[in-house]
Design a protein around this motif. Sequence first.
Motif, PDB file in Angstrom:
ATOM      1  N   TRP A 230       0.882  -1.276   0.031  1.00  0.00           N
ATOM      2  CA  TRP A 230       0.012   0.071   0.076  1.00  0.00           C
ATOM      3  C   TRP A 230       0.889   1.288  -0.111  1.00  0.00           C
ATOM      4  CZ3 TRP A 230       1.264  -2.976   4.074  1.00  0.00           C
ATOM      5  CH2 TRP A 230       1.431  -2.226   5.296  1.00  0.00           C
ATOM      6  N   ARG A 231       0.270   2.255  -0.530  1.00  0.00           N
ATOM      7  CA  ARG A 231       1.273   3.671  -0.687  1.00  0.00           C
ATOM      8  C   ARG A 231       0.556   4.580   0.389  1.00  0.00           C
ATOM      9  NH1 ARG A 231       0.561   8.551  -3.382  1.00  0.00           N
ATOM     10  NH2 ARG A 231      -1.352   8.032  -3.758  1.00  0.00           N
ATOM     11  N   ILE A 232       1.629   5.264   0.793  1.00  0.00           N
ATOM     12  CA  ILE A 232       1.240   6.424   1.540  1.00  0.00           C
ATOM     13  C   ILE A 232       2.260   7.495   1.239  1.00  0.00           C
ATOM     14  CG2 ILE A 232       1.386   7.611   4.003  1.00  0.00           C
ATOM     15  CD1 ILE A 232       1.226   4.788   5.294  1.00  0.00           C
ATOM     16  N   GLY A 233       1.607   8.504   0.609  1.00  0.00           N
ATOM     17  CA  GLY A 233       2.517   9.600  -0.161  1.00  0.00           C
ATOM     18  C   GLY A 233       3.530   9.067  -0.944  1.00  0.00           C
ATOM     19  N   ASP A 234       4.799   9.525  -0.811  1.00  0.00           N
ATOM     20  CA  ASP A 234       5.871   8.952  -1.654  1.00  0.00           C
ATOM     21  C   ASP A 234       6.692   7.713  -1.151  1.00  0.00           C
ATOM     22  OD1 ASP A 234       5.284  11.034  -3.511  1.00  0.00           O
ATOM     23  OD2 ASP A 234       6.759  12.362  -2.426  1.00  0.00           O
ATOM     24  N   HIS A 235       5.978   6.684  -0.552  1.00  0.00           N
ATOM     25  CA  HIS A 235       6.560   5.540  -0.182  1.00  0.00           C
ATOM     26  C   HIS A 235       5.720   4.363  -0.558  1.00  0.00           C
ATOM     27  CE1 HIS A 235       9.185   8.202   1.778  1.00  0.00           C
ATOM     28  NE2 HIS A 235      10.031   7.159   1.922  1.00  0.00           N
TER      29      HIS A 235
ATOM     30  N   ALA B 282       0.460   4.318  12.140  1.00  0.00           N
ATOM     31  CA  ALA B 282      -0.116   5.067  11.113  1.00  0.00           C
ATOM     32  C   ALA B 282      -0.148   4.143   9.711  1.00  0.00           C
ATOM     33  CB  ALA B 282       0.664   6.096  10.785  1.00  0.00           C
ATOM     34  N   ALA B 283       1.055   3.574   9.659  1.00  0.00           N
ATOM     35  CA  ALA B 283       1.142   2.665   8.353  1.00  0.00           C
ATOM     36  C   ALA B 283       0.118   1.417   8.490  1.00  0.00           C
ATOM     37  CB  ALA B 283       2.668   2.079   8.281  1.00  0.00           C
ATOM     38  N   MET B 284      -0.115   0.847   9.563  1.00  0.00           N
ATOM     39  CA  MET B 284      -0.771  -0.566   9.358  1.00  0.00           C
ATOM     40  C   MET B 284      -2.443   0.154   9.554  1.00  0.00           C
ATOM     41  SD  MET B 284       0.928  -3.135   9.500  1.00  0.00           S
ATOM     42  CE  MET B 284      -0.205  -4.087   9.891  1.00  0.00           C
ATOM     43  N   ASP B 285      -2.681   1.417  10.035  1.00  0.00           N
ATOM     44  CA  ASP B 285      -3.858   1.799  10.129  1.00  0.00           C
ATOM     45  C   ASP B 285      -4.302   2.408   8.425  1.00  0.00           C
ATOM     46  OD1 ASP B 285      -4.213   1.843  12.406  1.00  0.00           O
ATOM     47  OD2 ASP B 285      -3.998   3.803  12.916  1.00  0.00           O
ATOM     48  N   ALA B 286      -3.142   2.721   7.665  1.00  0.00           N
ATOM     49  CA  ALA B 286      -3.587   3.158   6.506  1.00  0.00           C
ATOM     50  C   ALA B 286      -3.734   1.720   5.497  1.00  0.00           C
ATOM     51  CB  ALA B 286      -2.357   3.810   5.717  1.00  0.00           C
ATOM     52  N   LEU B 287      -2.980   0.773   5.865  1.00  0.00           N
ATOM     53  CA  LEU B 287      -3.524  -0.482   5.148  1.00  0.00           C
ATOM     54  C   LEU B 287      -4.960  -0.780   5.411  1.00  0.00           C
ATOM     55  CD1 LEU B 287      -2.806  -3.196   3.647  1.00  0.00           C
ATOM     56  CD2 LEU B 287      -1.832  -4.090   5.666  1.00  0.00           C
ATOM     57  N   MET B 288      -5.525  -1.017   6.729  1.00  0.00           N
ATOM     58  CA  MET B 288      -6.716  -1.300   6.950  1.00  0.00           C
ATOM     59  C   MET B 288      -7.707  -0.314   6.036  1.00  0.00           C
ATOM     60  SD  MET B 288      -8.811  -3.221   8.641  1.00  0.00           S
ATOM     61  CE  MET B 288      -7.941  -4.124  10.018  1.00  0.00           C
ATOM     62  N   GLU B 289      -7.363   0.696   6.035  1.00  0.00           N
ATOM     63  CA  GLU B 289      -8.333   1.942   5.654  1.00  0.00           C
ATOM     64  C   GLU B 289      -8.162   1.626   4.047  1.00  0.00           C
ATOM     65  OE1 GLU B 289     -10.031   3.892   7.176  1.00  0.00           O
ATOM     66  OE2 GLU B 289     -10.876   5.280   5.695  1.00  0.00           O
ATOM     67  N   LYS B 290      -7.210   1.106   3.412  1.00  0.00           N
ATOM     68  CA  LYS B 290      -7.251   0.887   1.911  1.00  0.00           C
ATOM     69  C   LYS B 290      -8.280  -0.593   1.792  1.00  0.00           C
ATOM     70  CE  LYS B 290      -4.473  -0.969  -1.794  1.00  0.00           C
ATOM     71  NZ  LYS B 290      -3.321  -0.648  -2.533  1.00  0.00           N
ATOM     72  N   LEU B 291      -7.904  -1.462   2.751  1.00  0.00           N
ATOM     73  CA  LEU B 291      -8.656  -2.827   2.480  1.00  0.00           C
ATOM     74  C   LEU B 291     -10.070  -2.468   2.644  1.00  0.00           C
ATOM     75  CD1 LEU B 291      -6.338  -5.291   4.431  1.00  0.00           C
ATOM     76  CD2 LEU B 291      -6.366  -4.797   1.976  1.00  0.00           C
ATOM     77  N   ALA B 292     -10.406  -1.726   3.559  1.00  0.00           N
ATOM     78  CA  ALA B 292     -11.953  -1.556   4.114  1.00  0.00           C
ATOM     79  C   ALA B 292     -12.253  -0.254   4.759  1.00  0.00           C
ATOM     80  CB  ALA B 292     -12.239  -2.826   4.832  1.00  0.00           C
TER      81      ALA B 292
ATOM     82  N   ALA C 173     -12.236   1.585  12.878  1.00  0.00           N
ATOM     83  CA  ALA C 173     -12.802   1.805  14.240  1.00  0.00           C
ATOM     84  C   ALA C 173     -13.663   0.483  14.799  1.00  0.00           C
ATOM     85  CB  ALA C 173     -13.780   2.817  13.976  1.00  0.00           C
ATOM     86  N   GLN C 174     -14.027  -0.462  14.051  1.00  0.00           N
ATOM     87  CA  GLN C 174     -14.728  -1.643  14.430  1.00  0.00           C
ATOM     88  C   GLN C 174     -14.051  -2.758  14.869  1.00  0.00           C
ATOM     89  OE1 GLN C 174     -16.683  -2.211  10.737  1.00  0.00           O
ATOM     90  NE2 GLN C 174     -17.861  -0.358  10.879  1.00  0.00           N
ATOM     91  N   VAL C 175     -12.761  -2.856  14.296  1.00  0.00           N
ATOM     92  CA  VAL C 175     -12.016  -4.127  14.723  1.00  0.00           C
ATOM     93  C   VAL C 175     -11.588  -4.070  15.898  1.00  0.00           C
ATOM     94  CG1 VAL C 175     -11.558  -4.933  12.284  1.00  0.00           C
ATOM     95  CG2 VAL C 175      -9.867  -3.284  13.505  1.00  0.00           C
ATOM     96  N   ARG C 176     -11.066  -5.107  16.552  1.00  0.00           N
ATOM     97  CA  ARG C 176     -10.201  -4.967  17.620  1.00  0.00           C
ATOM     98  C   ARG C 176      -8.822  -4.772  17.364  1.00  0.00           C
ATOM     99  NH1 ARG C 176      -5.660  -7.718  19.244  1.00  0.00           N
ATOM    100  NH2 ARG C 176      -6.360  -9.865  18.974  1.00  0.00           N
ATOM    101  N   GLY C 177      -8.291  -3.724  17.793  1.00  0.00           N
ATOM    102  CA  GLY C 177      -7.007  -3.274  17.335  1.00  0.00           C
ATOM    103  C   GLY C 177      -5.742  -4.051  17.943  1.00  0.00           C
ATOM    104  N   GLY C 178      -4.825  -3.690  17.063  1.00  0.00           N
ATOM    105  CA  GLY C 178      -3.454  -4.527  17.172  1.00  0.00           C
ATOM    106  C   GLY C 178      -3.058  -4.074  18.798  1.00  0.00           C
TER     107      GLY C 178
ATOM    108  N   GLU D  49       1.455  -7.748  19.207  1.00  0.00           N
ATOM    109  CA  GLU D  49       1.473  -7.891  17.846  1.00  0.00           C
ATOM    110  C   GLU D  49       2.153  -6.872  17.233  1.00  0.00           C
ATOM    111  OE1 GLU D  49      -3.324  -9.861  17.562  1.00  0.00           O
ATOM    112  OE2 GLU D  49      -2.971  -7.568  17.925  1.00  0.00           O
ATOM    113  N   TYR D  50       2.087  -5.588  17.588  1.00  0.00           N
ATOM    114  CA  TYR D  50       2.912  -4.464  16.955  1.00  0.00           C
ATOM    115  C   TYR D  50       4.477  -5.064  16.802  1.00  0.00           C
ATOM    116  CZ  TYR D  50      -0.836  -1.291  15.566  1.00  0.00           C
ATOM    117  OH  TYR D  50      -1.958  -0.756  14.870  1.00  0.00           O
ATOM    118  N   ALA D  51       4.683  -5.420  18.075  1.00  0.00           N
ATOM    119  CA  ALA D  51       6.218  -5.788  18.407  1.00  0.00           C
ATOM    120  C   ALA D  51       6.508  -6.898  17.656  1.00  0.00           C
ATOM    121  CB  ALA D  51       6.429  -6.162  19.526  1.00  0.00           C
ATOM    122  N   ALA D  52       5.601  -7.873  17.013  1.00  0.00           N
ATOM    123  CA  ALA D  52       6.113  -9.185  16.343  1.00  0.00           C
ATOM    124  C   ALA D  52       5.921  -8.771  14.815  1.00  0.00           C
ATOM    125  CB  ALA D  52       5.040 -10.149  16.820  1.00  0.00           C
ATOM    126  N   THR D  53       5.897  -7.660  14.432  1.00  0.00           N
ATOM    127  CA  THR D  53       5.318  -7.359  13.116  1.00  0.00           C
ATOM    128  C   THR D  53       6.406  -6.271  12.501  1.00  0.00           C
ATOM    129  OG1 THR D  53       3.020  -7.569  13.368  1.00  0.00           O
ATOM    130  CG2 THR D  53       3.765  -6.156  11.535  1.00  0.00           C
TER     131      THR D  53
END
Lengths: 219, 219
Positions: free
Chosen positions: A56-61, A125-135, A140-145, A149-153
């Motif tokens: 997924w893209r955020i700005g210039d990355h 912010a990056a993982m949130d952007a992925l979720m926003e792209k997918l759905a 705001a509805q899912v059980r957040g990380g 989980e973040y530390a393992a990713t």
Amino acid sequence: MTATALPPSLRTRVRRVAELASYEQAALHAILDAAYLCHIAFRDDKGSHCIPTACWRIGDHLYIHGSNGSRMLKQLLLDGDACVTVSHLDGLVLARSAFNHTMNYRSAMVYGQFEKVSDIGQQHAAMDALMEKLAPGRLAQVRGGSAKEYAATTVLRIALDECAVKQRTGGPLDDAGDMAHAVWTGELPFTHGRGAAIADALNTCELPPYAAAWGTESA
Amino acid sequence: MTATALPPSLRTRVRRVAELASYEQAALHAILDAAYLCHIAFRDDKGSHCIPTACWRIGDHLYIHGSNGSRMLKQLLLDGDACVTVSHLDGLVLARSAFNHTMNYRSAMVYGQFEKVSDIGQQHAAMDALMEKLAPGRLAQVRGGSAKEYAATTVLRIALDECAVKQRTGGPLDDAGDMAHAVWTGELPFTHGRGAAIADALNTCELPPYAAAWGTESA
């Protein structure tokens, strides 16, 4: 990078069929944003690998992610030289002569080095952007990380600095000498569609708007 | 290679999410035969490259082709170490927790060295097979390749000896502790369809059966 053009490098100046090349940023972003999957070429001591992964893209990355244990993510950080390619195949192009057959497509290649998104705020912010792209709206509805989980990713990103875009549209280009050859010519298009959302057997909730809209939009 | 299973090597034994791995030949062939495009990872003195190109299978080999001048084809013959990947993305899988979201897909990876199809009879047969895949029956209708066109075209093939298949289907797998979280779960499917054939502006012939059938079949 300027607002409207990507400076081609020796690697990204398209060598074959150069008239199809485009270095415009808008085209690059459109191709990347239409994709859920990229293919990444990299090399380790066992040779070259070509691995499909979500992007997924955020700005210039362009961003990717995975388990900390992923051999690809580890290798990309050890030896960041990589090439990321996104391709959409749009149609078969049927010409009068066998060798003038071709395909319509949109593809983008990104060369460079991946860097780790180490800042926890940027990782969220990056993982949130992925979720926003997918759905859109689902975040705001899912059980957040969890912190675990973040530390393992691992989240990596590559700058859209050294890129090449190639696209082809339209019908066949026949040789002048073939124009009298009597055979149907044209395009057999592929469609990139979305089927109706399929509720899981264990689902207990109503279809949210992004899922209800899914099957009615083209991907 | 046996008739039913591919012997995995150290490279093709899927390391991550190993429970999804399948080494069955039928699955490999189905994934390759459903594709018109593969991505090839290789390396030259400028780094790793990931190039999309047309592919087709004949028996236990995957074929590609291009101009004799193609830098990829030349490099694959100079330093044949390559990885060819075909991926089909089938859906987004929405789970109760953000980190259990995943995708459904079918992918095949082929490792090995490309070899040139030098025998002119084999080269003709390979190109005929490509046309038959693109448009069954069209071969007899087009202006066939000239000796000059064949001489300017390189056909390469890679043996399906060292392959890995990964596939995922079905709904989300949530953690037990998340099951009470109230959010819709299921799959948002992608469809791989075909649009109605588009006649070229210069076309003068009737729609042949393979083109008439195109828009009515799923790709």
